[in-house]
Scaffold this motif. Sequence first.
Motif, PDB file in Angstrom:
ATOM      1  N   TYR A  97      -4.611  -8.893   2.812  1.00  0.00           N
ATOM      2  CA  TYR A  97      -5.928  -9.448   2.433  1.00  0.00           C
ATOM      3  C   TYR A  97      -5.882 -11.038   1.817  1.00  0.00           C
ATOM      4  O   TYR A  97      -6.862 -11.137   2.044  1.00  0.00           O
ATOM      5  CB  TYR A  97      -7.128  -8.926   1.239  1.00  0.00           C
ATOM      6  CG  TYR A  97      -7.217  -7.248   1.063  1.00  0.00           C
ATOM      7  CD1 TYR A  97      -8.176  -7.242   1.865  1.00  0.00           C
ATOM      8  CD2 TYR A  97      -6.306  -6.636   0.453  1.00  0.00           C
ATOM      9  CE1 TYR A  97      -8.665  -5.081   2.238  1.00  0.00           C
ATOM     10  CE2 TYR A  97      -6.894  -4.322   0.916  1.00  0.00           C
ATOM     11  CZ  TYR A  97      -7.822  -4.766   1.179  1.00  0.00           C
ATOM     12  OH  TYR A  97      -8.866  -3.255   1.509  1.00  0.00           O
ATOM     13  N   ASP A 153      -7.486  -2.980 -10.619  1.00  0.00           N
ATOM     14  CA  ASP A 153      -7.901  -3.562  -8.829  1.00  0.00           C
ATOM     15  C   ASP A 153      -9.270  -4.658  -9.235  1.00  0.00           C
ATOM     16  O   ASP A 153      -9.930  -4.502 -10.433  1.00  0.00           O
ATOM     17  CB  ASP A 153      -9.244  -2.228  -8.443  1.00  0.00           C
ATOM     18  CG  ASP A 153      -9.023  -2.265  -6.594  1.00  0.00           C
ATOM     19  OD1 ASP A 153      -7.827  -2.022  -5.639  1.00  0.00           O
ATOM     20  OD2 ASP A 153      -9.844  -3.188  -6.357  1.00  0.00           O
ATOM     21  N   LEU A 207      -8.809  -6.624 -12.542  1.00  0.00           N
ATOM     22  CA  LEU A 207      -7.624  -8.032 -12.253  1.00  0.00           C
ATOM     23  C   LEU A 207      -7.763  -7.985 -10.851  1.00  0.00           C
ATOM     24  O   LEU A 207      -7.447  -7.708  -9.748  1.00  0.00           O
ATOM     25  CB  LEU A 207      -6.305  -6.865 -12.424  1.00  0.00           C
ATOM     26  CG  LEU A 207      -5.189  -8.107 -13.272  1.00  0.00           C
ATOM     27  CD1 LEU A 207      -5.019  -8.796 -13.610  1.00  0.00           C
ATOM     28  CD2 LEU A 207      -3.786  -7.199 -12.899  1.00  0.00           C
ATOM     29  N   ASN A 208      -8.043  -9.772 -11.265  1.00  0.00           N
ATOM     30  CA  ASN A 208      -8.049 -10.252  -9.358  1.00  0.00           C
ATOM     31  C   ASN A 208      -6.492 -10.678  -9.140  1.00  0.00           C
ATOM     32  O   ASN A 208      -5.715 -11.229  -9.897  1.00  0.00           O
ATOM     33  CB  ASN A 208      -9.175 -10.996  -9.925  1.00  0.00           C
ATOM     34  CG  ASN A 208      -8.910 -11.805  -8.363  1.00  0.00           C
ATOM     35  OD1 ASN A 208      -8.892 -11.574  -7.473  1.00  0.00           O
ATOM     36  ND2 ASN A 208     -10.416 -12.540  -8.033  1.00  0.00           N
ATOM     37  N   LEU A 209      -6.076 -10.281  -8.412  1.00  0.00           N
ATOM     38  CA  LEU A 209      -4.319 -10.471  -8.024  1.00  0.00           C
ATOM     39  C   LEU A 209      -4.347 -12.131  -8.043  1.00  0.00           C
ATOM     40  O   LEU A 209      -3.399 -12.886  -7.911  1.00  0.00           O
ATOM     41  CB  LEU A 209      -4.225  -9.577  -7.479  1.00  0.00           C
ATOM     42  CG  LEU A 209      -3.926  -8.213  -7.974  1.00  0.00           C
ATOM     43  CD1 LEU A 209      -3.074  -7.409  -6.709  1.00  0.00           C
ATOM     44  CD2 LEU A 209      -2.629  -8.204  -9.124  1.00  0.00           C
ATOM     45  N   ARG A 256       0.865  -1.927  -3.376  1.00  0.00           N
ATOM     46  CA  ARG A 256       1.142  -1.177  -1.597  1.00  0.00           C
ATOM     47  C   ARG A 256      -0.516  -1.303  -0.652  1.00  0.00           C
ATOM     48  O   ARG A 256      -1.508  -1.399  -1.603  1.00  0.00           O
ATOM     49  CB  ARG A 256       0.569  -0.051  -1.798  1.00  0.00           C
ATOM     50  CG  ARG A 256       2.201   0.518  -1.934  1.00  0.00           C
ATOM     51  CD  ARG A 256       2.577   2.129  -1.672  1.00  0.00           C
ATOM     52  NE  ARG A 256       1.426   3.192  -2.061  1.00  0.00           N
ATOM     53  CZ  ARG A 256       0.313   3.744  -0.567  1.00  0.00           C
ATOM     54  NH1 ARG A 256       1.567   3.974   0.177  1.00  0.00           N
ATOM     55  NH2 ARG A 256      -0.869   4.317  -1.032  1.00  0.00           N
TER      56      ARG A 256
HETATM   57  C1  LIG Z   1      -6.117  -0.752   1.417  1.00  0.00           C
HETATM   58  S1  LIG Z   1      -5.959   0.055  -0.686  1.00  0.00           S
HETATM   59  C2  LIG Z   1      -4.983  -0.283  -1.309  1.00  0.00           C
HETATM   60  C3  LIG Z   1      -4.867   1.285  -1.584  1.00  0.00           C
HETATM   61  C4  LIG Z   1      -3.136   1.714  -2.745  1.00  0.00           C
HETATM   62  N1  LIG Z   1      -3.026   0.365  -3.617  1.00  0.00           N
HETATM   63  C5  LIG Z   1      -3.110   2.273  -1.844  1.00  0.00           C
HETATM   64  O1  LIG Z   1      -2.304   1.865  -1.387  1.00  0.00           O
HETATM   65  O2  LIG Z   1      -3.246   3.233  -1.374  1.00  0.00           O
HETATM   66  C6  LIG Z   1      -6.297  -1.870  -0.991  1.00  0.00           C
HETATM   67  C7  LIG Z   1      -6.874  -2.002  -1.998  1.00  0.00           C
HETATM   68  O3  LIG Z   1      -7.023  -3.527  -3.105  1.00  0.00           O
HETATM   69  C8  LIG Z   1      -7.998  -3.997  -3.731  1.00  0.00           C
HETATM   70  N2  LIG Z   1      -8.240  -5.578  -4.031  1.00  0.00           N
HETATM   71  C9  LIG Z   1      -8.825  -6.439  -2.490  1.00  0.00           C
HETATM   72  N3  LIG Z   1      -8.667  -7.454  -3.211  1.00  0.00           N
HETATM   73  C10 LIG Z   1      -8.266  -7.242  -4.761  1.00  0.00           C
HETATM   74  C11 LIG Z   1      -7.140  -8.444  -5.468  1.00  0.00           C
HETATM   75  N4  LIG Z   1      -7.803  -9.981  -5.361  1.00  0.00           N
HETATM   76  N5  LIG Z   1      -7.121  -8.408  -6.785  1.00  0.00           N
HETATM   77  C12 LIG Z   1      -6.911  -7.056  -6.540  1.00  0.00           C
HETATM   78  N6  LIG Z   1      -7.256  -6.080  -6.457  1.00  0.00           N
HETATM   79  C13 LIG Z   1      -7.921  -6.566  -5.158  1.00  0.00           C
HETATM   80  C14 LIG Z   1      -9.490  -3.422  -2.527  1.00  0.00           C
HETATM   81  O4  LIG Z   1     -10.046  -3.215  -3.592  1.00  0.00           O
HETATM   82  C15 LIG Z   1      -8.750  -2.072  -2.615  1.00  0.00           C
HETATM   83  O5  LIG Z   1      -8.760  -1.205  -3.621  1.00  0.00           O
END
Ligand SMILES: C[S@@+](CC[C@H](N)C(=O)[O-])C[C@H]1O[C@@H](n2cnc3c(N)ncnc32)[C@H](O)[C@@H]1O
Length: 172
Positions: A96, A19, A73-75, A91
């Motif tokens: 975002y 995350d 990890l910043n995707l 998921r």
């Molecule tokens: C809506 S939650 C979904 C969590 C999980 N995948 C699920 O389906 O329950 C979105 C997650 O994406 C993470 N996120 C947002 N931008 C991101 C990025 N650039 N890189 C990695 N994670 C990110 C947020 O911190 C959050 O924890």
Amino acid sequence: MILAEHLPPGWTVDILASDVSPAMLARAREGRYGQAEMNRGLPAAMLVKHFTHSGADWEISPHLRKMVRIRHLNLAQPFPELPTFDVVLLRNVLIYFDICTRRDVLRRTAEVTAADGYLMLGGPETTLDQDEHWVREPMGSIVVHRPVPPDMIAEPARDHSIASVALTGVDA
Ligand SMILES: C[S@@+](CC[C@H](N)C(=O)[O-])C[C@H]1O[C@@H](n2cnc3c(N)ncnc32)[C@H](O)[C@@H]1O
């Protein structure tokens, strides 16, 4: 939990949980879940097998905890060195990003997914099947995504309506 229940003997599993949010990473490392989270469909047999009651919360068992590595990890940025994954669960994260970033994340994700691997997206993200690096494949009641072999990916079409012209020394 599903892997712990169903992997054949002799198999090991290595799960990378990532995350961008330090708060979410800290929560994941804690491995503690409130009653409301546990009430979202987890069968009682799985609850008692894989969690112990700890105060008002439930704490995940050490055998599940050691299957998972947790890292920042910043995707949206180029991936650091990553292994090749058999399954990627992505998921509800692409929502975002703007469309260019989504396509870039999907392209880079394809590069770190095994040729016979799977990508699973969230429900609202199924329209991203337009991406040329992945192909939809129905599996029971869900749809998974399989990587397209690199040599099957078409070159992006050139836009011939725009010519590249250099104007040098043009007199009025
Ligand atoms: C809506 S939650 C979904 C969590 C999980 N995948 C699920 O389906 O329950 C979105 C997650 O994406 C993470 N996120 C947002 N931008 C991101 C990025 N650039 N890189 C990695 N994670 C990110 C947020 O911190 C959050 O924890």
